[in-house]
Design a protein around this motif. Structure first.
Motif, PDB file in Angstrom:
ATOM      1  N   GLY A 189       0.798  -1.226   0.000  1.00 17.10           N
ATOM      2  CA  GLY A 189       0.000   0.000   0.000  1.00 17.10           C
ATOM      3  C   GLY A 189       0.825   1.267   0.000  1.00 17.10           C
ATOM      4  N   VAL A 190       1.928   1.287   0.766  1.00 13.88           N
ATOM      5  CA  VAL A 190       2.759   2.494   0.848  1.00 13.88           C
ATOM      6  C   VAL A 190       3.417   2.775  -0.501  1.00 13.88           C
ATOM      7  CG1 VAL A 190       4.760   3.545   1.964  1.00 13.88           C
ATOM      8  CG2 VAL A 190       3.153   2.199   3.315  1.00 13.88           C
ATOM      9  N   GLU A 191       3.915   1.736  -1.162  1.00  8.36           N
ATOM     10  CA  GLU A 191       4.539   1.938  -2.473  1.00  8.36           C
ATOM     11  C   GLU A 191       3.502   2.344  -3.515  1.00  8.36           C
ATOM     12  OE1 GLU A 191       8.053   0.018  -5.210  1.00  8.36           O
ATOM     13  OE2 GLU A 191       7.698  -0.641  -3.164  1.00  8.36           O
ATOM     14  N   PHE A 192       2.268   1.842  -3.375  1.00  3.88           N
ATOM     15  CA  PHE A 192       1.187   2.254  -4.267  1.00  3.88           C
ATOM     16  C   PHE A 192       0.937   3.759  -4.135  1.00  3.88           C
ATOM     17  CE2 PHE A 192      -3.170   2.982  -5.566  1.00  3.88           C
ATOM     18  CZ  PHE A 192      -3.308   2.183  -6.690  1.00  3.88           C
ATOM     19  N   LEU A 193       0.880   4.251  -2.887  1.00  3.46           N
ATOM     20  CA  LEU A 193       0.688   5.685  -2.643  1.00  3.46           C
ATOM     21  C   LEU A 193       1.829   6.488  -3.258  1.00  3.46           C
ATOM     22  CD1 LEU A 193      -0.565   8.172  -1.212  1.00  3.46           C
ATOM     23  CD2 LEU A 193       0.759   7.532   0.819  1.00  3.46           C
ATOM     24  N   ALA A 226       0.782  12.614  13.129  1.00  2.00           N
ATOM     25  CA  ALA A 226       1.537  13.032  11.944  1.00  2.00           C
ATOM     26  C   ALA A 226       2.924  12.410  11.873  1.00  2.00           C
ATOM     27  CB  ALA A 226       1.651  14.561  11.916  1.00  2.00           C
ATOM     28  N   GLU A 227       3.621  12.314  12.998  1.00  2.00           N
ATOM     29  CA  GLU A 227       4.983  11.772  12.963  1.00  2.00           C
ATOM     30  C   GLU A 227       4.990  10.297  12.570  1.00  2.00           C
ATOM     31  OE1 GLU A 227       7.851  13.434  13.153  1.00  2.00           O
ATOM     32  OE2 GLU A 227       6.524  15.181  13.154  1.00  2.00           O
ATOM     33  N   VAL A 228       4.010   9.552  13.056  1.00  2.00           N
ATOM     34  CA  VAL A 228       3.909   8.135  12.689  1.00  2.00           C
ATOM     35  C   VAL A 228       3.564   7.991  11.213  1.00  2.00           C
ATOM     36  CG1 VAL A 228       2.624   5.985  13.073  1.00  2.00           C
ATOM     37  CG2 VAL A 228       3.284   7.422  15.019  1.00  2.00           C
ATOM     38  N   ILE A 229       2.671   8.852  10.736  1.00  2.00           N
ATOM     39  CA  ILE A 229       2.290   8.819   9.317  1.00  2.00           C
ATOM     40  C   ILE A 229       3.514   9.073   8.445  1.00  2.00           C
ATOM     41  CG2 ILE A 229       0.991  10.070   7.533  1.00  2.00           C
ATOM     42  CD1 ILE A 229      -1.210  10.449   9.661  1.00  2.00           C
ATOM     43  N   LYS A 230       4.306  10.093   8.802  1.00  2.00           N
ATOM     44  CA  LYS A 230       5.511  10.387   8.008  1.00  2.00           C
ATOM     45  C   LYS A 230       6.512   9.237   8.088  1.00  2.00           C
ATOM     46  CE  LYS A 230       6.255  14.624   9.672  1.00  2.00           C
ATOM     47  NZ  LYS A 230       6.858  15.971   9.836  1.00  2.00           N
ATOM     48  N   HIS A 232       5.966   6.084   8.568  1.00  2.00           N
ATOM     49  CA  HIS A 232       5.539   4.865   7.868  1.00  2.00           C
ATOM     50  C   HIS A 232       5.326   5.081   6.371  1.00  2.00           C
ATOM     51  CE1 HIS A 232       3.907   0.891   7.393  1.00  2.00           C
ATOM     52  NE2 HIS A 232       2.789   1.365   6.872  1.00  2.00           N
ATOM     53  N   LEU A 233       4.708   6.210   5.999  1.00  2.00           N
ATOM     54  CA  LEU A 233       4.296   6.390   4.604  1.00  2.00           C
ATOM     55  C   LEU A 233       5.342   7.061   3.717  1.00  2.00           C
ATOM     56  CD1 LEU A 233       0.542   7.471   4.881  1.00  2.00           C
ATOM     57  CD2 LEU A 233       1.508   5.182   4.673  1.00  2.00           C
ATOM     58  N   ALA A 234       6.283   7.785   4.312  1.00  2.00           N
ATOM     59  CA  ALA A 234       7.231   8.528   3.478  1.00  2.00           C
ATOM     60  C   ALA A 234       8.328   7.646   2.900  1.00  2.00           C
ATOM     61  CB  ALA A 234       7.853   9.659   4.292  1.00  2.00           C
ATOM     62  N   ASN A 235       8.525   6.465   3.462  1.00  2.00           N
ATOM     63  CA  ASN A 235       9.618   5.595   3.043  1.00  2.00           C
ATOM     64  C   ASN A 235       9.041   4.296   2.493  1.00  2.00           C
ATOM     65  OD1 ASN A 235      11.883   4.061   2.739  1.00  2.00           O
ATOM     66  ND2 ASN A 235      12.536   4.171   4.877  1.00  2.00           N
ATOM     67  N   ILE A 236       9.431   3.932   1.261  1.00  2.00           N
ATOM     68  CA  ILE A 236       8.855   2.722   0.636  1.00  2.00           C
ATOM     69  C   ILE A 236       9.757   1.510   0.800  1.00  2.00           C
ATOM     70  CG2 ILE A 236       7.588   4.065  -1.079  1.00  2.00           C
ATOM     71  CD1 ILE A 236       9.743   3.199  -3.132  1.00  2.00           C
ATOM     72  N   GLU A 237      10.876   1.644   1.487  1.00  2.00           N
ATOM     73  CA  GLU A 237      11.769   0.495   1.643  1.00  2.00           C
ATOM     74  C   GLU A 237      11.056  -0.625   2.399  1.00  2.00           C
ATOM     75  OE1 GLU A 237      15.354   1.609   3.541  1.00  2.00           O
ATOM     76  OE2 GLU A 237      15.925   3.072   2.021  1.00  2.00           O
ATOM     77  N   PRO A 238      11.305  -1.885   2.012  1.00  2.00           N
ATOM     78  CA  PRO A 238      10.663  -3.012   2.697  1.00  2.00           C
ATOM     79  C   PRO A 238      10.977  -3.009   4.192  1.00  2.00           C
ATOM     80  CG  PRO A 238      11.700  -3.764   0.679  1.00  2.00           C
ATOM     81  CD  PRO A 238      12.145  -2.343   0.880  1.00  2.00           C
ATOM     82  N   GLU A 239       9.978  -3.323   4.980  1.00  2.00           N
ATOM     83  CA  GLU A 239      10.138  -3.377   6.431  1.00  2.00           C
ATOM     84  C   GLU A 239       9.300  -4.529   6.964  1.00  2.00           C
ATOM     85  OE1 GLU A 239       8.806   0.371   7.874  1.00  2.00           O
ATOM     86  OE2 GLU A 239      10.658   1.424   7.402  1.00  2.00           O
ATOM     87  N   PRO A 240       9.690  -5.104   8.084  1.00  2.00           N
ATOM     88  CA  PRO A 240       8.871  -6.151   8.704  1.00  2.00           C
ATOM     89  C   PRO A 240       7.664  -5.540   9.413  1.00  2.00           C
ATOM     90  CG  PRO A 240      10.786  -5.685  10.060  1.00  2.00           C
ATOM     91  CD  PRO A 240      10.938  -4.853   8.818  1.00  2.00           C
ATOM     92  N   PHE A 262       3.921  16.876   4.119  1.00  2.00           N
ATOM     93  CA  PHE A 262       4.187  15.498   3.704  1.00  2.00           C
ATOM     94  C   PHE A 262       4.660  15.507   2.255  1.00  2.00           C
ATOM     95  CE2 PHE A 262       2.950  11.363   1.909  1.00  2.00           C
ATOM     96  CZ  PHE A 262       3.554  10.516   2.810  1.00  2.00           C
ATOM     97  N   GLU A 263       5.871  15.008   2.023  1.00  2.00           N
ATOM     98  CA  GLU A 263       6.421  14.951   0.667  1.00  2.00           C
ATOM     99  C   GLU A 263       6.408  16.331   0.000  1.00  2.00           C
ATOM    100  OE1 GLU A 263       7.156  11.360  -1.150  1.00  2.00           O
ATOM    101  OE2 GLU A 263       7.869  11.795   0.872  1.00  2.00           O
ATOM    102  N   ASN A 264       6.759  17.367   0.785  1.00  2.00           N
ATOM    103  CA  ASN A 264       6.818  18.753   0.288  1.00  2.00           C
ATOM    104  C   ASN A 264       5.459  19.296  -0.151  1.00  2.00           C
ATOM    105  OD1 ASN A 264       9.659  18.916   0.645  1.00  2.00           O
ATOM    106  ND2 ASN A 264       9.930  17.775  -1.272  1.00  2.00           N
TER     107      ASN A 264
END
Length: 797
Positions: A189-193, A226-230, A232-240, A262-264
């Motif tokens: 989902g994050v990479e889709f966004l 907001a900090e959690v959203i940034k 989790h969502l700002a980085n698309i690298e795989p994570e567990p 968010f993302e400028n």
């Protein structure tokens, strides 16, 4: 993950139509044109060069082609089109996977919307498509197909927007709203966004100077603040899977708006911390079972705890049903991850009650629902008293009459399951209509029941003294109790974070937010992996419906047909491999060679040739196959199959395919199987071979490390042909092991009987990056050692 992307343009009000006029029209407005597509429609009517969609319109009828896209009128869809499978007969005894491929669903839809916009056939397009998740391709990902909608707006060679064309589009289409629902419900989902955002930036839709009103709306109750959203969502690298936790700076209000960057781009968090009830009572029932380990005792008693919890749940359900008679409209939700246990639970309730009938008294909600079952759920969701639910169904549906929810907490993938449980406890909300009145239970008292269990298994040897054994038992019980306490505290803090913005641990207030992982899979499937997935789905369906014996006959026959598989790993023609010795070549000789070389000096080990790259995880050796080709050969002696020559297998396949109870996600794979059996029937008296080869950058094989140490024991075990218990097969244990470590797909072999040693062939796009994460300081804890609470409690004041 389902994503609906709508292109909207301002329009005058819809004309009102009389009842007689509506009968003559397919759609309520002549300006609308609706399109959709699916894999079967494309396979039946298209090819690699022809995208296919179906459409409805008041202005057009019959099939037509625009810009190479075939538009099929839904009113005369070609249901009898010949299915084009990927298998072809090469000789009288050899069948080969031809590699035949079609356009994908998102590919066809992107081309179709582009064709309609480019030819100005309609400015009022309603386009719907369901995709499972984002997939990686050799050149990018499947979201690249979405970009085809706007390909006339961009000069690729100059990498510039074509301003006159984008201004012309803006004059026709003003508003672009893209909503991504439940972004944490799918690992991609994050990479889709990120992909959607990049496309909108590239084509200037986020630039107000062109006149577009563009919004991206992400709706998900799992991520707050907001900090959690940034993070989790700002980085698309795989994570567990993970749990975010931090001190709560201030108590959140019931409804809060927070502006952030968010993302400028300017963004707003709209957060609603609440629970739909007057009061919420949370109950916990803990079960700990102390058990001495030996193979037979464990086999006889491993379901004791599950059965005990089932009895407690049955008691709670019966008390609820006895209290809430027909005059009372309240409902109860039961959440259990294990579908087999869910079936057993329903059967036990039916034994204890005079009448307990599906759609009259209860509903089952899970991922593999047929279209008929889905329609019945919407029909009876406010009529039944009991709703059984699995994680895959925890999102999207609400049962407003629910006042009690029972949750059996799974003990695997703790982080992700906690996220799903927080979704489940919100399934009982909203309003309903009864006697022409709008009613709700959101102002009533509600209850949550959590069931947590732990098996405390201890080991002892023959020489252990009684005092030592007692000490071992007590230590084992303390460890299990601590595990349960940790999970309880995290569960409570996570729930309270969702309801009021924080949870208390000790004297401190913490935000505790469980989140699923981030990963993607690569596109592309082989015939064998499709059939293997079909077999797994049929087994799941049979566990849910044991009386449907044709399900078992089909998966058993397919498993037998394709159980004799030989796998050969070769260097690819396109890559010149360095002189590296394969681990497969070392299996028979490594034990003796290693012992011989270290007799005089460890320096003798330098004489070993360079061995191919491999990763060690626990007791597994994992070897990447990026520059290798995998050849599969299945020898099928169909004259030995009891149900083949009499036509039973193909009849069973057809009956399952045509059944109203068969989920849609099974039907495409069933067509593959029907095509396969059709080809086999051309030479029913011959031993036939199925050949296929594949090469993927994300492909790996694995086997246990002790294969090197005890190759003779392994060979003897598998050559004995001893029948393994169905729930303890070596292959299934290996598969469960690797799935606990990485996101994997397309697991082979199909059969479960090995000749010399156990192995798995699988795909995992994110494996390498996730391995790299293990060597960073960002992730300290995993659910294998659940010590978050201990760290918090032990912190220096």
């Amino acid at each position: 993950m389902e994503n609906e992307n709508a292109l909207l343009t301002p329009q005058p009000p819809l004309p009102s139509l009389g009842e007689g006029e509506l009968k003559d029209k397919i759609l309520a407005d002549d300006r609308l044109l609706t399109i959709t597509t699916n894999a079967d429609l494309i396979k039946n009517n298209g090819d690699l060069y022809t995208p296919v969609v179906s459409y409805l319109s008041n202005q057009y009828e019959d099939n037509f082609t625009e810009k190479t896209v075939l538009f099929i009128d839904q009113r005369n869809e070609l249901n009898n089109s010949k299915y084009r499978g990927s298998l072809k007969r090469k000789t009288e005894d050899v069948i080969k996977d031809s590699g035949l491929r079609n356009r994908g669903v998102l590919d066809s839809m992107g081309e179709a919307i582009y064709a309609l916009l480019n030819t100005k056939k309609s400015n009022n397009i309603v386009a719907t498509v369901a995709i499972q998740s984002l997939k990686k391709t050799r050149l990018g990902d499947t979201l690249d197909h979405f970009e085809k909608i706007f390909k006339d707006l961009y000069n690729k060679s100059e990498k510039k927007i074509i301003i006159p064309k984008i201004q012309e589009l803006a004059s026709r289409i003003k508003h672009i709203f893209i909503m991504i629902d439940e972004i944490t419900g799918d690992d991609s989902g994050v990479e889709f966004l990120k992909g959607i955002t990049n496309i909108l930036k590239k084509y200037g839709f986020l630039n107000n100077t062109y006149g577009f009103n563009t919004k991206i709306i992400v709706a998900d109750a799992s991520i707050v603040e907001a900090e959690v959203i940034k993070q989790h969502l700002a980085n698309i690298e795989p994570e567990p899977n993970k749990i975010f936790f931090r001190k709560a700076h201030q108590n959140n209000q019931a409804l809060s708006l927070q502006n952030f960057n968010f993302e400028n781009h300017q963004a707003i968090v709209i957060n609603t911390n609440s629970y739909p009830a007057k009061s919420l009572n949370i109950h916990y029932q803990l079960f700990v079972e102390l058990m001495k380990f030996d193979e037979q005792t464990y086999k006889d008693n491993k379901f004791n705890l599950a059965n005990k919890i089932n009895r407690e749940i049955i008691t709670e359900i019966n008390q609820f049903l006895n209290k809430n008679n027909n005059q009372n409209s309240q409902q109860i939700i039961i959440y259990i991850q294990d579908k087999t246990r869910l079936v057993e639970l329903i059967e036990k309730i039916q034994e204890t009650r005079e009448k307990f009938v599906k759609y009259e008294h209860y509903l089952e909600i899970h991922a593999s629902l047929s279209e008929q079952e889905k329609s019945k759920i919407s029909q009876y969701q406010n009529e039944v008293k009991v709703i059984f639910m699995t994680a895959s169904a925890s999102r999207g549906l609400s049962f407003p009459k629910t006042t009690k929810i029972l949750v059996d907490l799974p003990r695997f993938e703790i982080e992700k399951n906690l996220m799903e449980i927080i979704q489940v406890i919100y399934r009982g909300r909203g309003s309903y209509i009864e006697n022409n009145e709008i009613k709700t239970f959101d102002n009533d008292d509600k209850e949550l029941y959590f069931y947590l269990s732990e098996q405390a298994i201890y080991y002892e040897n023959k020489n252990s003294q009684a005092d030592n054994i007692q000490e071992i038992k007590e230590t084992c019980l303390r460890e299990s109790s601590l595990n349960l306490l940790n999970i309880l505290l995290i569960l409570k803090a996570s729930i309270m974070t969702r309801i009021v913005g924080y949870g208390k641990i000790g004297n401190e207030e913490y935000m505790m937010i469980p989140i699923g992982g981030k990963s993607v899979f690569a596109a592309g499937q082989t015939f064998s992996s499709n059939i293997n997935n079909l077999i797994k789905q049929l087994k799941k369906e049979h566990h849910k419906h044991p009386s449907f014996t044709n399900l078992k006959r089909v998966y058993s026959q397919l498993e037998t047909l394709l159980s004799s598989g030989n796998f050969t790993v070769r260097n690819s023609d396109y890559f010149s491999s360095r002189e590296q010795q394969s681990y497969l070549e070392l299996i028979d000789c490594l034990k003796d060679d290693f012992s011989a070389k270290i007799q005089d000096s460890f320096a003798q080990l330098l004489d070993f040739s360079v061995i191919e790259t491999g990763y060690i995880n626990g007791s597994l050796l994992i070897v990447p196959l990026q520059a290798k080709k995998v050849e599969e050969n299945y020898q099928m002696r169909i004259e030995k199959l009891k149900n083949f020559n009499n036509g039973q297998l193909i009849n069973d396949l057809k009956s399952i395919y045509l059944s109203e109870n068969t989920p849609e996600n099974l039907k495409s794979a069933l067509k593959e199987a029907l095509n396969f059996v059709d080809i086999l029937e051309e030479e029913p008296l011959k031993t036939q071979n199925l050949e296929q080869s594949s090469q993927y950058d994300d492909q790996y094989y694995l086997f246990p490390l002790f294969t090197f140490i005890s190759p003779e024991i392994m060979k003897d075990y598998f050559s004995s042909n001893e029948e393994e218990p169905e729930d303890l097969r070596f292959k299934d244990i290996l598969e469960a092991y690797i799935r606990a470590l990485y996101p994997v797909s397309e697991v082979l072999p199909i059969g479960y009987k090995y000749q010399d040693f156990p192995f798995l062939l699988f795909r995992s796009y994110s494996l390498k990056e996730l391995r790299n994460k293990l060597f960073t300081d960002k992730y300290l804890l995993t659910s294998n050692e659940l010590n978050i609470i201990n760290l918090i409690l032990d912190q220096d004041s």
